[in-house]
Design an enzyme around this catalytic site. Structure first.
Site, PDB file in Angstrom:
ATOM      1  N   ARG A 164      -2.654 -32.683 -45.536  1.00  0.00           N
ATOM      2  CA  ARG A 164      -1.510 -32.006 -44.897  1.00  0.00           C
ATOM      3  C   ARG A 164      -1.303 -32.378 -43.439  1.00  0.00           C
ATOM      4  O   ARG A 164      -0.321 -31.933 -42.829  1.00  0.00           O
ATOM      5  CB  ARG A 164      -1.666 -30.491 -45.043  1.00  0.00           C
ATOM      6  CG  ARG A 164      -1.403 -30.026 -46.456  1.00  0.00           C
ATOM      7  CD  ARG A 164      -1.648 -28.534 -46.607  1.00  0.00           C
ATOM      8  NE  ARG A 164      -0.635 -27.739 -45.957  1.00  0.00           N
ATOM      9  CZ  ARG A 164      -0.677 -26.398 -45.901  1.00  0.00           C
ATOM     10  NH1 ARG A 164      -1.689 -25.752 -46.440  1.00  0.00           N
ATOM     11  NH2 ARG A 164       0.269 -25.727 -45.304  1.00  0.00           N
ATOM     12  N   PRO A 207     -11.388 -25.228 -43.492  1.00  0.00           N
ATOM     13  CA  PRO A 207     -12.620 -25.295 -42.732  1.00  0.00           C
ATOM     14  C   PRO A 207     -12.783 -24.131 -41.813  1.00  0.00           C
ATOM     15  O   PRO A 207     -12.033 -23.970 -40.857  1.00  0.00           O
ATOM     16  CB  PRO A 207     -12.416 -26.533 -41.887  1.00  0.00           C
ATOM     17  CG  PRO A 207     -10.918 -26.598 -41.698  1.00  0.00           C
ATOM     18  CD  PRO A 207     -10.293 -25.674 -42.669  1.00  0.00           C
ATOM     19  N   GLU A 208     -13.768 -23.343 -42.068  1.00  0.00           N
ATOM     20  CA  GLU A 208     -14.188 -22.331 -41.103  1.00  0.00           C
ATOM     21  C   GLU A 208     -15.580 -22.739 -40.646  1.00  0.00           C
ATOM     22  O   GLU A 208     -16.068 -23.804 -41.013  1.00  0.00           O
ATOM     23  CB  GLU A 208     -14.158 -20.940 -41.739  1.00  0.00           C
ATOM     24  CG  GLU A 208     -12.792 -20.602 -42.340  1.00  0.00           C
ATOM     25  CD  GLU A 208     -12.719 -19.211 -42.936  1.00  0.00           C
ATOM     26  OE1 GLU A 208     -13.384 -18.300 -42.414  1.00  0.00           O
ATOM     27  OE2 GLU A 208     -12.004 -19.029 -43.934  1.00  0.00           O
TER      28      GLU A 208
END
Length: 267
Positions: free
Chosen positions: A106, A2-3
């Site tokens: 993660r 995610p940017e």
DNA sequence: ACTGTAACCTGCAGGC
DNA sequence: TGCCTGCAGGTTACAG
């Protein structure tokens, strides 16, 4: 995942679903990174905003729910009867009988509930640089910020200090577009101007295309973004530069794979 | 106050 | 087929 473009895409999709909804209850995976999700009971969401890569859910009681997606975070809306899967890290039951779900394979993501505007528990957000589309952010301002450190330009961008929301993909894309070498430690004023223009360009394109799906990123409805089809530089090491035909170089810069054109991005 | 490095996690692709 | 290694959209704690 995610940017800024991915997070902004999620914000735009979530906002109409969540404004005015009351959180009935919250549950969380047993890790301190997520357990604050359970602090929200009987409180309604008044606005959904974003700073950099952080999603901010404003609450009626002058608190904020903060969600950071880490590398593999996803946000979904589900019917309350849906079966939770093993990667669900937090979920909130809403008053319309749906569940707002945070899934994160993660577990690099994070959930926080804070007093509105108090980001002292999240150092990167606390010290976050200006939003890319903030009109107060000019080439001169970016130039000054980049001059204040001797770290490589790529490393500085990823630090979130000179500008908010830029990650590995869009940093490489913008540096390529601006013909700025990400390994340089200093840029000239004109280079800083070009870099800012390029950052705005690639981030706006990313938003327009609903984000970049390489692996885990999904939109709220489970769809994929489209911007991966438009990448010119990121992940293209060894392939020809689309501007000059030279083979793009990929090297690890401060532990992040960085790709650039050794001819276009040269002084 | 700044910087470099390791750590936090899991899954997957590629080499042998 | 299976094992091993390295790599992946990020942030943060810690040592120097």
């Amino acid at each position: 995942m995610p940017e800024l473009p991915e997070v902004e895409t999620l914000r735009r999709q979530l906002r109409p679903e969540l404004i005015g909804r009351t959180i009935v209850s919250g549950r969380a995976f047993s890790s301190a990174k997520f357990t604050q999700a359970t602090d929200l009971v009987g409180v309604s969401i008044t606005e959904v905003t974003r700073r950099g890569k952080y999603l901010l859910f404003e609450l009626e009681d002058d608190r904020e729910l903060i969600v950071h997606l880490g590398m593999t975070g996803q946000l979904r809306m589900e019917p309350s009867a849906a079966e939770p899967d093993q990667y669900e890290r937090a979920a909130w039951l809403l008053d319309d009988d749906r569940r707002f779900v945070f899934r994160d394979v993660r577990r690099f993501g994070r959930i926080a509930v804070v007093d509105a505007g108090d980001y002292s528990s999240l150092p990167t957000l606390h010290h976050l640089g200006p939003e890319p589309f903030d009109r107060a952010l000019t080439g001169a301002v970016l130039h000054a910020a980049l001059r204040s450190s001797d770290r490589r330009i790529k490393t500085q961008l990823l630090s979130q200090r000179p500008i908010a929301g830029v990650g590995n993909i869009y940093a490489d894309e913008a540096a390529w577009l601006a013909m700025v070498n990400p390994t340089w430690r200093r840029v000239t004023r004109p280079e800083a101007e070009r870099l800012l223009d390029a950052l705005r360009h690639v981030l706006a394109d990313g938003i327009e295309h609903g984000g970049t799906t390489l692996r885990d990123y999904r939109t709220v409805d489970g769809g994929e973004g489209e911007h991966q089809r438009h990448l010119e530089c990121y992940g293209r090491g060894g392939r020809p530069c689309s501007r000059c035909g030279t083979e793009l170089v990929a090297k690890s810069i401060d532990a992040r794979t960085t790709t650039w054109c050794p001819v276009c991005q040269r002084r």
